[in-house]
Design an enzyme around this catalytic site. Structure first.
Site, PDB file in Angstrom:
ATOM      1  N   LYS A  23      -2.914  26.530 -28.672  1.00 29.13           N
ATOM      2  CA  LYS A  23      -3.255  25.114 -28.759  1.00 29.13           C
ATOM      3  C   LYS A  23      -2.429  24.435 -29.851  1.00 29.13           C
ATOM      4  CE  LYS A  23      -7.578  24.358 -27.328  1.00 29.13           C
ATOM      5  NZ  LYS A  23      -9.029  24.362 -27.386  1.00 29.13           N
TER       6      LYS A  23
ATOM      7  N   PHE B  10     -19.869  10.581 -30.394  1.00 31.31           N
ATOM      8  CA  PHE B  10     -20.460  10.143 -29.116  1.00 31.31           C
ATOM      9  C   PHE B  10     -19.406   9.901 -28.048  1.00 31.31           C
ATOM     10  CE2 PHE B  10     -23.124   8.765 -32.656  1.00 31.31           C
ATOM     11  CZ  PHE B  10     -24.320   9.370 -32.322  1.00 31.31           C
TER      12      PHE B  10
ATOM     13  N   ARG C  59     -16.902   9.904 -24.931  1.00 31.04           N
ATOM     14  CA  ARG C  59     -17.001  10.379 -23.552  1.00 31.04           C
ATOM     15  C   ARG C  59     -15.641  10.910 -23.136  1.00 31.04           C
ATOM     16  NH1 ARG C  59     -17.906   4.690 -21.262  1.00 31.04           N
ATOM     17  NH2 ARG C  59     -16.408   4.407 -22.944  1.00 31.04           N
TER      18      ARG C  59
ATOM     19  N   LEU D  45     -27.959   5.715 -13.562  1.00 32.93           N
ATOM     20  CA  LEU D  45     -28.992   5.881 -12.534  1.00 32.93           C
ATOM     21  C   LEU D  45     -28.340   6.193 -11.193  1.00 32.93           C
ATOM     22  CD1 LEU D  45     -31.860   3.239 -12.984  1.00 32.93           C
ATOM     23  CD2 LEU D  45     -31.895   5.690 -13.469  1.00 32.93           C
TER      24      LEU D  45
ATOM     25  N   ALA E 271     -27.798   8.710  -8.455  1.00 29.47           N
ATOM     26  CA  ALA E 271     -28.245  10.017  -7.967  1.00 29.47           C
ATOM     27  C   ALA E 271     -27.045  10.770  -7.404  1.00 29.47           C
ATOM     28  CB  ALA E 271     -29.303   9.818  -6.887  1.00 29.47           C
ATOM     29  N   GLY E 272     -27.069  12.076  -7.521  1.00 32.84           N
ATOM     30  CA  GLY E 272     -25.960  12.889  -7.041  1.00 32.84           C
ATOM     31  C   GLY E 272     -26.164  14.336  -7.453  1.00 32.84           C
TER      32      GLY E 272
ATOM     33  N   CYS F 170     -21.244  19.355 -22.843  1.00 36.21           N
ATOM     34  CA  CYS F 170     -22.204  18.755 -23.782  1.00 36.21           C
ATOM     35  C   CYS F 170     -23.631  18.715 -23.239  1.00 36.21           C
ATOM     36  CB  CYS F 170     -21.753  17.359 -24.178  1.00 36.21           C
ATOM     37  SG  CYS F 170     -20.298  17.382 -25.244  1.00 36.21           S
TER      38      CYS F 170
ATOM     39  N   ARG G 151     -16.179  23.004 -17.813  1.00 35.01           N
ATOM     40  CA  ARG G 151     -17.337  23.676 -18.418  1.00 35.01           C
ATOM     41  C   ARG G 151     -18.608  23.214 -17.712  1.00 35.01           C
ATOM     42  NH1 ARG G 151     -16.162  22.531 -24.727  1.00 35.01           N
ATOM     43  NH2 ARG G 151     -15.431  20.574 -23.837  1.00 35.01           N
TER      44      ARG G 151
HETATM   45  P1  NAD Z   1     -13.624  22.802 -27.566  1.00 37.19           P
HETATM   46  O1  NAD Z   1     -14.053  24.150 -27.162  1.00 37.19           O
HETATM   47  O2  NAD Z   1     -12.730  22.003 -26.690  1.00 37.19           O
HETATM   48  O3  NAD Z   1     -12.915  22.856 -29.001  1.00 37.19           O
HETATM   49  C1  NAD Z   1     -13.371  23.638 -30.059  1.00 37.19           C
HETATM   50  C2  NAD Z   1     -12.140  24.106 -30.849  1.00 37.19           C
HETATM   51  O4  NAD Z   1     -12.562  24.752 -32.021  1.00 37.19           O
HETATM   52  C3  NAD Z   1     -11.288  25.100 -30.078  1.00 37.19           C
HETATM   53  O5  NAD Z   1      -9.945  24.636 -30.008  1.00 37.19           O
HETATM   54  C4  NAD Z   1     -11.393  26.378 -30.899  1.00 37.19           C
HETATM   55  O6  NAD Z   1     -10.218  27.171 -30.859  1.00 37.19           O
HETATM   56  C5  NAD Z   1     -11.652  25.817 -32.274  1.00 37.19           C
HETATM   57  N1  NAD Z   1     -12.254  26.784 -33.201  1.00 37.19           N
HETATM   58  C6  NAD Z   1     -13.229  27.699 -32.967  1.00 37.19           C
HETATM   59  N2  NAD Z   1     -13.505  28.383 -34.079  1.00 37.19           N
HETATM   60  C7  NAD Z   1     -12.701  27.878 -35.051  1.00 37.19           C
HETATM   61  C8  NAD Z   1     -12.536  28.165 -36.427  1.00 37.19           C
HETATM   62  N3  NAD Z   1     -13.282  29.104 -37.040  1.00 37.19           N
HETATM   63  N4  NAD Z   1     -11.623  27.483 -37.121  1.00 37.19           N
HETATM   64  C9  NAD Z   1     -10.873  26.515 -36.518  1.00 37.19           C
HETATM   65  N5  NAD Z   1     -10.997  26.202 -35.218  1.00 37.19           N
HETATM   66  C10 NAD Z   1     -11.902  26.876 -34.488  1.00 37.19           C
HETATM   67  O7  NAD Z   1     -14.980  21.993 -27.839  1.00 37.19           O
HETATM   68  P2  NAD Z   1     -15.179  20.407 -27.902  1.00 37.19           P
HETATM   69  O8  NAD Z   1     -15.514  19.889 -26.565  1.00 37.19           O
HETATM   70  O9  NAD Z   1     -14.050  19.806 -28.648  1.00 37.19           O
HETATM   71  O10 NAD Z   1     -16.508  20.306 -28.760  1.00 37.19           O
HETATM   72  C11 NAD Z   1     -16.503  20.507 -30.156  1.00 37.19           C
HETATM   73  C12 NAD Z   1     -17.842  20.048 -30.704  1.00 37.19           C
HETATM   74  O11 NAD Z   1     -17.957  18.634 -30.486  1.00 37.19           O
HETATM   75  C13 NAD Z   1     -19.064  20.657 -30.030  1.00 37.19           C
HETATM   76  O12 NAD Z   1     -20.081  20.802 -30.955  1.00 37.19           O
HETATM   77  C14 NAD Z   1     -19.445  19.614 -28.998  1.00 37.19           C
HETATM   78  O13 NAD Z   1     -20.805  19.692 -28.632  1.00 37.19           O
HETATM   79  C15 NAD Z   1     -19.148  18.343 -29.768  1.00 37.19           C
HETATM   80  N6  NAD Z   1     -18.866  17.167 -28.937  1.00 37.19           N
HETATM   81  C16 NAD Z   1     -17.993  17.261 -27.890  1.00 37.19           C
HETATM   82  C17 NAD Z   1     -17.747  16.142 -27.114  1.00 37.19           C
HETATM   83  C18 NAD Z   1     -16.853  16.216 -25.912  1.00 37.19           C
HETATM   84  O14 NAD Z   1     -16.882  15.281 -25.101  1.00 37.19           O
HETATM   85  N7  NAD Z   1     -16.070  17.261 -25.713  1.00 37.19           N
HETATM   86  C19 NAD Z   1     -18.357  14.910 -27.428  1.00 37.19           C
HETATM   87  C20 NAD Z   1     -19.213  14.847 -28.528  1.00 37.19           C
HETATM   88  C21 NAD Z   1     -19.458  15.984 -29.279  1.00 37.19           C
END
Ligand code: NAD
Length: 435
Positions: free
Chosen positions: A35, A149, A151, A254, A256-257, A264, A333
């Protein structure tokens, strides 16, 4: 300001690039070397509209770099932690190993006066626990929790122009300073009048999970109405329009689907339930278990609809339109689309699936499925066509043109996103959900 972003996934990469775009000096740090290699050459490691453009402009400005070396965090004064908090393999709770590992690596490089800002979605109580760890390892640093928050599909816009900013901060002068620093980080949004809610850790953590719980509940509510509509001959989309006119209810969320998926909502409501049980308050959010069940039942319903329409599943050719959990994303996911495609294939159907962005991710997860590069290829000779992810290119398909490619004109609209009259007029058997 000098910022580090720990964890460069869907949230962190967008946050890092957007912060640099806003004028800050940013280093993104991740343990995933592939990455980092991709981001370092300005290439987004996943599909997110607008991300390539901000990555490019930020890289050109010289204000954005990526590394897997935590020592680079020492050059920053504000550290955002955005690592994953997936569901544990053997239960409902959030897996906190990544957050704990990230904090422990980061704390080696944090200086007096630094602000550490949690962005990951975490169980309530996490920030208080981590604040104790910080007090022990680097008492000169402060912790804030600033839930995200955004999207997917609108992540850059939501990061640069959020609809609200929530800060969980400690009491007293340290908290006031943290609020001030975060207001500087988000200066453009604050100047534009974005509401700022500065509060305690627990409230900030709960804001995030309760927002997701509410959204999931709204979706499952209308899907529960769809279940009733299916046995009474009612039309859930008309019902949603009618109740949605009530401003107290509102029409959004709202539809349906096949319900919600992604990285998340599903895992967040399960983690919320698990945390509430730990706190002895399982009853308070027991309805979320039902929200989850309603959601998962819709996936089964789609599989059953295919069986019903085709008179069985073994050997039935199904063209599946959509693999990502929602349009404008390549995220698979907990995707309803991918799960349904896999369940049909397991039951003996001959599935050919496509998606504008998610085929490569889906292929890695489900190498046994057959994938196509286009909707036309996916539906060729199909007995049943299944629309599960409402990409604009799928909802705009011409029922007459597509009708010439299939073996049987049967479409199941898993998102109620097509015009049934137009499809029926072109000779299709149209089945939606709850109508
Ligand atoms: P993701 O899996 O896409 O990204 C997580 C990243 O963290 C990965 O690249 C991973 O390699 C890295 N990582 C893991 N362990 C690590 C470490 N010890 N040191 C450094 N990097 C490390 O996940 P995401 O979707 O980006 O979500 C991250 C957080 O944000 C989660 O808690 C999620 O619930 C929250 N969140 C996500 C979204 C969304 O839309 N994706 C929106 C709001 C909140």
């Amino acid at each position: 300001m000098r910022i580090s972003v720990i964890g460069c996934g869907y949230l962190g990469a967008v946050h890092a690039a957007s912060m640099a775009h806003l004028g800050h000096d940013v280093v993104g740090i991740d343990v995933d070397e592939a990455k980092i290699a991709s981001l370092s050459v300005g290439r987004a490691p996943f599909f997110e509209p607008g991300l390539p453009e901000v990555l490019e402009s930020a890289a050109a400005s010289g204000r954005l770099r990526f590394t897997s070396d935590f020592a680079a965090a020492a050059d920053a004064d504000i550290h955002f932690v955005a690592v994953g908090t997936p569901q544990v393999a053997d239960g409902d709770a959030a897996d906190m190993r990544f957050v704990d590992a990230a904090f422990s690596s980061l704390l080696e490089h944090v200086k007096d006066g630094d602000l550490i800002v949690g962005k990951s979605t975490v169980p309530v109580g996490t920030a208080a626990r981590l604040a104790e760890l910080i007090a022990e390892k680097q008492p000169g640093a402060t912790l804030a929790w600033n839930p995200e928050f955004l999207r997917e599909g609108f992540a850059v816009k939501d990061t640069v122009s959020p609809d609200r900013l929530v800060y969980g901060v400690p009491d007293g002068a340290a908290g006031e300073r943290a609020t001030g620093l975060l207001n500087e980080v988000y200066a453009s949004a604050v100047a534009a009048g974005t509401p700022v809610i500065s509060t305690d850790y627990a409230t900030a953590e709960l804001v995030k999970v309760s927002a997701n719980a509410f959204l999931a509940t709204k979706i499952s509510f209308i899907n529960a109405m769809a279940e009733i509509a299916e046995v009474t001959g009612a039309d859930v989309t008309k019902l949603a329009d009618a109740i949605g006119h009530d401003a107290r209810i509102g029409r959004r969320f709202l539809n349906a689907g096949v319900g919600f998926g992604g990285g998340c909502l599903p895992k967040d409501i399960r983690a919320f339930s698990a945390r509430a049980r730990e706190l002895g308050q399982g009853d308070a959010v027991r309805f979320l278990d039902e929200v989850d069940k309603i959601n998962l039942r819709r996936r089964t319903r789609v599989v059953e609809l295919v069986r019903e329409e085709a008179g069985g599943l073994a050997g039935v050719r199904v063209g599946v339109l959509g693999l990502a959990f929602k349009p404008h994303s390549d995220d698979i996911r907990d995707s309803p689309a991918l799960e349904i495609a896999m369940r049909l294939a397991e039951a003996g159907a001959l599935v050919t699936a496509t998606d504008p962005q998610a085929v490569e991710n889906a292929r890695r997860r489900a190498p046994g499925l057959v994938f196509a590069d286009s909707a036309e290829e996916a539906v060729r000779d199909a007995d049943v066509v299944l629309l599960i992810t409402e990409w604009p290119e799928f909802t705009a398909l011409d029922p007459v043109g597509i009708g010439a490619l299939v073996a049987h004109r049967t479409i199941i609209d898993g998102r109620n996103s097509l015009d049934p009259a137009a499809w029926r007029a072109a000779g299709w058997t149209y089945r939606g959900l709850g109508r």
